[in-house]
Design an enzyme around this catalytic site. Structure first.
Site, PDB file in Angstrom:
ATOM      1  CG  LEU A 215      32.690  30.334  67.753  1.00 16.31           C
ATOM      2  CD1 LEU A 215      32.437  31.457  66.759  1.00 16.31           C
ATOM      3  CD2 LEU A 215      32.635  30.880  69.177  1.00 16.31           C
ATOM      4  CG  HIS A 216      28.733  24.311  70.139  1.00 14.58           C
ATOM      5  ND1 HIS A 216      27.864  23.974  71.131  1.00 14.58           N
ATOM      6  CD2 HIS A 216      29.940  23.870  70.537  1.00 14.58           C
ATOM      7  CE1 HIS A 216      28.519  23.332  72.099  1.00 14.58           C
ATOM      8  NE2 HIS A 216      29.777  23.262  71.767  1.00 14.58           N
ATOM      9  NE  ARG A 217      28.017  26.024  75.508  1.00 17.98           N
ATOM     10  CZ  ARG A 217      28.774  24.911  75.437  1.00 17.98           C
ATOM     11  NH1 ARG A 217      30.073  24.976  75.330  1.00 17.98           N
ATOM     12  NH2 ARG A 217      28.214  23.739  75.474  1.00 17.98           N
ATOM     13  NE  ARG A 250      22.364  25.289  68.633  1.00 21.14           N
ATOM     14  CZ  ARG A 250      22.230  26.550  68.988  1.00 21.14           C
ATOM     15  NH1 ARG A 250      23.287  27.314  69.147  1.00 21.14           N
ATOM     16  NH2 ARG A 250      21.036  27.077  69.203  1.00 21.14           N
ATOM     17  CG  ASP A 305      31.355  28.367  71.874  1.00 22.18           C
ATOM     18  OD1 ASP A 305      31.689  27.229  71.494  1.00 22.18           O
ATOM     19  OD2 ASP A 305      30.390  28.994  71.379  1.00 22.18           O
TER      20      ASP A 305
END
Ligand code: UDP
Length: 388
Positions: A215-217, A250, A305
């Site tokens: 997940l990083h969006r 992030r 994602d």
């Protein structure tokens, strides 16, 4: 033809690796005839640390960049501006006939815009993908880059229709397949030798008895409510089988800022032996390509994602649940193993259980055959020798 090949962020490196191999192979074959394509590799420095950049250069055998713009992290506007500022100087000095950009990151649009203003031809690899969701920064990058590109290489047949609807002339569009899949097919055997399952204690699980999540969006991790809903779903699925989560930097920052580490059974150094636990959500550092490909290939389920991971699971035949409301890669839904779950907790759990119980059938999209980069170079050679 003199090309500046641009890469800046993790998903770019898997895409430029086969393109550089194909350029080198063409140049070796055609050296004596003088019909070579000169190129230089420019790293913008959008991703700069070992885990998101250096490791991929080593594993994928990408030559050291000729020039590194070293822009680093910043807001979208400042990062894009910094890349433009520094890349303009490079273009003025190097005087390329073409630049080649891949994917949809800030480096892609920043360098394309600089080149277009200097009348340098822009080649976009992975053109025409559309989520039709302008709240995604990548969608803005895709639409704008395609609008100012001169040669557009597409990965799936729908992409040409998207481009032509936006007024892009069919002559500029070439369906070549997927360079990211070239890399996967080339390195699959080497990745099979990775010891990551042993390192994580997963070799004691039955075969394929774990899931992987990435997940990083911003739309998923920048809002505490959305992110905690996803984590609740993951914790619930983690009751069935362990979930391994290589956490993007992030995303790590958001987890700490929002105080969400309590959803994890283990996080980074504090990971208990996964096999002794039976289930749970386990956060680990982002992995290199071989380790991640091995982990993903052997997983029972992948939740993500990421654009690239949707494509890679399609080729691997691993069931994938995409944690987004839309995808710019519809072929992974229509002829792949991917389903869109959206962001509601109940939907994520339901889609995951469905994928675990009745996984979709593996099918290979057209031209995802490991030869996309060769097609790109052949078309460029023809362009170079055509009178226009
Ligand atoms: N990947 C990796 N290590 C990880 C997570 C992902 O090597 O810990 C690879 C993955 O196999 C794919 C690429 O990174 O090739 C996808 O990058 P990312 O998700 O950052 O970008 P996106 O595809 O969403 O643009």
């Amino acid at each position: 033809m003199k090309v500046l090949v641009v890469a800046g962020a993790r998903p770019n490196f898997m895409k430029i690796a086969p393109l550089i191999n194909a350029l080198n192979a063409h140049n070796r074959r055609n050296g004596p005839s003088g019909r070579t394509i000169t190129y230089k590799l420019i790293h913008t420095g959008q991703h700069y640390d070992t885990k998101l950049s250096k490791l991929f250069f080593e594993e994928l055998n990408i030559p050291q960049p000729d020039i590194n713009l070293e822009v680093g992290s910043n807001s979208h506007a400042k990062q894009t501006a910094d890349i433009m500022n520094r890349f303009e100087d490079v273009c003025l000095q190097e005087k390329p006939s073409h630049i080649m950009v891949v994917g949809d990151v800030n480096s892609t649009i920043a360098c394309a815009l600089v080149a277009a203003k200097l009348s340098i031809k822009v080649i976009h690899v992975e053109a025409g993908l559309r989520s039709f969701d302008r709240s995604m920064p990548e969608e803005i990058n895709r639409v704008l880059t395609d609008a100012i590109s001169d040669i557009l290489f597409t990965t799936e047949e729908d992409a040409a229709a998207n481009l032509m609807r936006e007024g892009i002339c069919a002559d500029k569009i070439h369906f070549v397949g997927n360079v990211m899949i070239d890399t996967l097919l080339q390195h699959r055997e080497r990745a099979a030798q990775s010891t990551i399952l042993h390192q994580l204690g997963l070799h004691n699980q039955g075969p394929k008895e774990y899931a992987v999540v990435t997940l990083h969006r911003p739309s998923n991790v920048d809002d505490r409510g959305t992110f905690s809903g996803i984590l609740e779903a993951l914790a619930q699925i983690g009751g069935r089988l362990p979930i391994i989560f290589p956490v993007h930097p992030r995303t790590q920052a958001c987890l700490r800022r929002f105080d969400l580490l309590s959803y994890f059974s283990g996080f980074m150094g504090n990971t208990p032996a996964i096999s002794n636990n039976g289930g749970g959500l386990f956060g680990i550092e982002p992995l290199g390509y071989y380790d991640f490909l091995n982990l993903m290939s052997n997983a029972k389920l992948v939740l993500t994602d990421s654009g690239g991971v949707q494509e890679e699971t399609t080729i691997l035949g691993v069931p994938c649940v995409t944690l987004r409301e839309n995808t710019e890669r519809p072929i992974t839904l229509n002829s792949g193993t991917n389903v869109l779950a959206g962001l509601k907790k109940e939907n994520i759990v339901e889609c995951s259980l469905r994928q675990l119980n009745t996984p979709g059938e593996k099918r290979t999209p057209p031209l995802w055959d490991g030869k996309a980069a060769d097609r790109v170079v052949n078309i460029l050679v023809n362009e170079a020798s055509s009178p226009n």
